[in-house]
Write a protein that holds these residues in place. Structure first.
Motif, PDB file in Angstrom:
ATOM      1  N   ASP A  28       0.829  -1.202   0.000  1.00  0.00           N
ATOM      2  CA  ASP A  28       0.000   0.000   0.000  1.00  0.00           C
ATOM      3  C   ASP A  28       0.869   1.260   0.000  1.00  0.00           C
ATOM      4  N   TYR A  29       1.897   1.275   0.846  1.00  0.00           N
ATOM      5  CA  TYR A  29       2.831   2.407   0.920  1.00  0.00           C
ATOM      6  C   TYR A  29       3.500   2.637  -0.439  1.00  0.00           C
ATOM      7  N   ALA A  30       3.984   1.551  -1.054  1.00  0.00           N
ATOM      8  CA  ALA A  30       4.660   1.662  -2.353  1.00  0.00           C
ATOM      9  C   ALA A  30       3.720   2.198  -3.419  1.00  0.00           C
ATOM     10  N   SER A  31       2.455   1.785  -3.381  1.00  0.00           N
ATOM     11  CA  SER A  31       1.510   2.265  -4.396  1.00  0.00           C
ATOM     12  C   SER A  31       1.302   3.767  -4.270  1.00  0.00           C
ATOM     13  N   LYS A  32       1.174   4.249  -3.044  1.00  0.00           N
ATOM     14  CA  LYS A  32       0.924   5.678  -2.831  1.00  0.00           C
ATOM     15  C   LYS A  32       2.171   6.522  -3.065  1.00  0.00           C
ATOM     16  N   LYS A  33       3.279   6.134  -2.452  1.00  0.00           N
ATOM     17  CA  LYS A  33       4.511   6.923  -2.574  1.00  0.00           C
ATOM     18  C   LYS A  33       5.100   6.830  -3.977  1.00  0.00           C
ATOM     19  N   GLY A  34       4.976   5.669  -4.600  1.00  0.00           N
ATOM     20  CA  GLY A  34       5.458   5.518  -5.973  1.00  0.00           C
ATOM     21  C   GLY A  34       4.713   6.426  -6.931  1.00  0.00           C
ATOM     22  N   LYS A  35       3.394   6.459  -6.795  1.00  0.00           N
ATOM     23  CA  LYS A  35       2.566   7.330  -7.641  1.00  0.00           C
ATOM     24  C   LYS A  35       2.933   8.797  -7.429  1.00  0.00           C
ATOM     25  N   THR A  36       3.097   9.195  -6.170  1.00  0.00           N
ATOM     26  CA  THR A  36       3.454  10.576  -5.854  1.00  0.00           C
ATOM     27  C   THR A  36       4.793  10.959  -6.482  1.00  0.00           C
ATOM     28  N   LYS A  37       5.785  10.068  -6.343  1.00  0.00           N
ATOM     29  CA  LYS A  37       7.117  10.388  -6.865  1.00  0.00           C
ATOM     30  C   LYS A  37       7.123  10.432  -8.390  1.00  0.00           C
ATOM     31  N   ILE A  38       6.432   9.499  -9.015  1.00  0.00           N
ATOM     32  CA  ILE A  38       6.347   9.492 -10.482  1.00  0.00           C
ATOM     33  C   ILE A  38       5.668  10.770 -10.966  1.00  0.00           C
ATOM     34  N   ASP A  39       4.587  11.154 -10.303  1.00  0.00           N
ATOM     35  CA  ASP A  39       3.889  12.382 -10.691  1.00  0.00           C
ATOM     36  C   ASP A  39       4.790  13.604 -10.547  1.00  0.00           C
ATOM     37  N   GLU A  40       5.594  13.642  -9.490  1.00  0.00           N
ATOM     38  CA  GLU A  40       6.505  14.769  -9.269  1.00  0.00           C
ATOM     39  C   GLU A  40       7.590  14.852 -10.340  1.00  0.00           C
ATOM     40  N   LEU A  41       8.076  13.700 -10.770  1.00  0.00           N
ATOM     41  CA  LEU A  41       9.225  13.653 -11.683  1.00  0.00           C
ATOM     42  C   LEU A  41       8.849  13.470 -13.149  1.00  0.00           C
ATOM     43  N   ASP A  42       7.580  13.188 -13.431  1.00  0.00           N
ATOM     44  CA  ASP A  42       7.194  12.772 -14.781  1.00  0.00           C
ATOM     45  C   ASP A  42       7.486  13.812 -15.864  1.00  0.00           C
ATOM     46  N   LYS A  43       7.396  15.083 -15.543  1.00  0.00           N
ATOM     47  CA  LYS A  43       7.677  16.112 -16.550  1.00  0.00           C
ATOM     48  C   LYS A  43       9.166  16.256 -16.824  1.00  0.00           C
ATOM     49  N   ASN A  44       9.983  15.863 -15.857  1.00  0.00           N
ATOM     50  CA  ASN A  44      11.429  15.971 -16.003  1.00  0.00           C
ATOM     51  C   ASN A  44      12.105  14.819 -15.248  1.00  0.00           C
ATOM     52  N   PRO A  45      11.952  13.589 -15.758  1.00  0.00           N
ATOM     53  CA  PRO A  45      12.532  12.431 -15.064  1.00  0.00           C
ATOM     54  C   PRO A  45      14.055  12.523 -15.016  1.00  0.00           C
ATOM     55  N   PRO A  46      14.641  11.953 -13.979  1.00  0.00           N
ATOM     56  CA  PRO A  46      16.111  11.925 -13.927  1.00  0.00           C
ATOM     57  C   PRO A  46      16.657  11.257 -15.185  1.00  0.00           C
ATOM     58  N   SER A  47      17.620  11.883 -15.804  1.00  0.00           N
ATOM     59  CA  SER A  47      18.126  11.384 -17.089  1.00  0.00           C
ATOM     60  C   SER A  47      18.634   9.947 -16.993  1.00  0.00           C
ATOM     61  N   VAL A  48      19.207   9.595 -15.868  1.00  0.00           N
ATOM     62  CA  VAL A  48      19.745   8.254 -15.705  1.00  0.00           C
ATOM     63  C   VAL A  48      18.636   7.191 -15.722  1.00  0.00           C
ATOM     64  N   LEU A  49      17.404   7.584 -15.446  1.00  0.00           N
ATOM     65  CA  LEU A  49      16.287   6.636 -15.425  1.00  0.00           C
ATOM     66  C   LEU A  49      15.480   6.599 -16.716  1.00  0.00           C
ATOM     67  N   MET A  50      15.855   7.389 -17.705  1.00  0.00           N
ATOM     68  CA  MET A  50      15.051   7.502 -18.926  1.00  0.00           C
ATOM     69  C   MET A  50      14.797   6.159 -19.618  1.00  0.00           C
ATOM     70  N   LYS A  51      15.781   5.283 -19.644  1.00  0.00           N
ATOM     71  CA  LYS A  51      15.617   4.009 -20.349  1.00  0.00           C
ATOM     72  C   LYS A  51      14.622   3.078 -19.657  1.00  0.00           C
ATOM     73  N   PHE A  89      13.249   3.149  -4.607  1.00  0.00           N
ATOM     74  CA  PHE A  89      13.189   4.314  -5.481  1.00  0.00           C
ATOM     75  C   PHE A  89      12.675   5.552  -4.750  1.00  0.00           C
ATOM     76  N   VAL A  90      11.654   5.416  -3.923  1.00  0.00           N
ATOM     77  CA  VAL A  90      11.074   6.589  -3.257  1.00  0.00           C
ATOM     78  C   VAL A  90      11.878   7.043  -2.047  1.00  0.00           C
ATOM     79  N   SER A  91      12.741   6.185  -1.528  1.00  0.00           N
ATOM     80  CA  SER A  91      13.538   6.558  -0.368  1.00  0.00           C
ATOM     81  C   SER A  91      14.664   7.512  -0.786  1.00  0.00           C
ATOM     82  N   PRO A  92      14.736   8.682  -0.177  1.00  0.00           N
ATOM     83  CA  PRO A  92      15.799   9.628  -0.540  1.00  0.00           C
ATOM     84  C   PRO A  92      17.176   9.192  -0.040  1.00  0.00           C
ATOM     85  N   ILE A  93      17.172   8.337   0.962  1.00  0.00           N
ATOM     86  CA  ILE A  93      18.438   7.879   1.540  1.00  0.00           C
ATOM     87  C   ILE A  93      18.592   6.397   1.221  1.00  0.00           C
TER      88      ILE A  93
END
Length: 132
Positions: A28-51, A89-93
């Motif tokens: 449940d945590y992964a579904s919510k936090k994953g969606k939030t992080k993807i939404d935050e980064l979707d317009k400008n994803p980290p270049s290293v993750l583009m593939k 992925f969602v963990s900053p540390i």
């Protein structure tokens, strides 16, 4: 941009240790936090993750649909692996903290690729289900 073998081994070990203890709260945590992080980064994803960006989004969507009960035809080990990867992925540390410019997501990429190798067949089935 690559990580050294020691960092790669640490990232994989952390991921493997984490998925051993995944429970429904983690999913449940992964579904919510994953969606939030993807939404935050979707317009400008980290270049290293583009593939792997679309595959990462697919994994997060699979978990969301699993939590909602819309898609449950998937083995628990796949859910656990994807959940572990999303939490990593969602963990900053983590092995290389995400806030370090450019290289911060390289270890995340390693974990995502490792997960994709583990769950690729189930992701293909999910994608076919999603497209129907």
């Amino acid at each position: 941009m690559e990580i050294n073998k020691e960092q790669e081994a640490l990232a994989k070990k952390k991921f493997e240790d984490d998925i051993k203890n995944v429970d429904s709260d983690d999913v449940d945590y992964a579904s919510k936090k994953g969606k939030t992080k993807i939404d935050e980064l979707d317009k400008n994803p980290p270049s290293v993750l583009m593939k792997v960006w679309n595959d990462l989004k697919l994994m997060i969507n699979l978990i969301i649909d699993y939590v909602k009960g819309d898609y449950t035809n998937v083995p628990w080990n796949t859910i656990a692996a994807i959940t572990g990867a999303i939490i990593y992925f969602v963990s900053p540390i983590d092995v290389i903290p995400d806030f370090i410019p450019v290289v911060g997501y390289v270890d995340d990429l390693t974990v995502i690729k490792f997960t994709l190798d583990l769950v690729s067949e189930d992701l293909i089935k999910y994608k076919q289900w999603k497209n129907n």
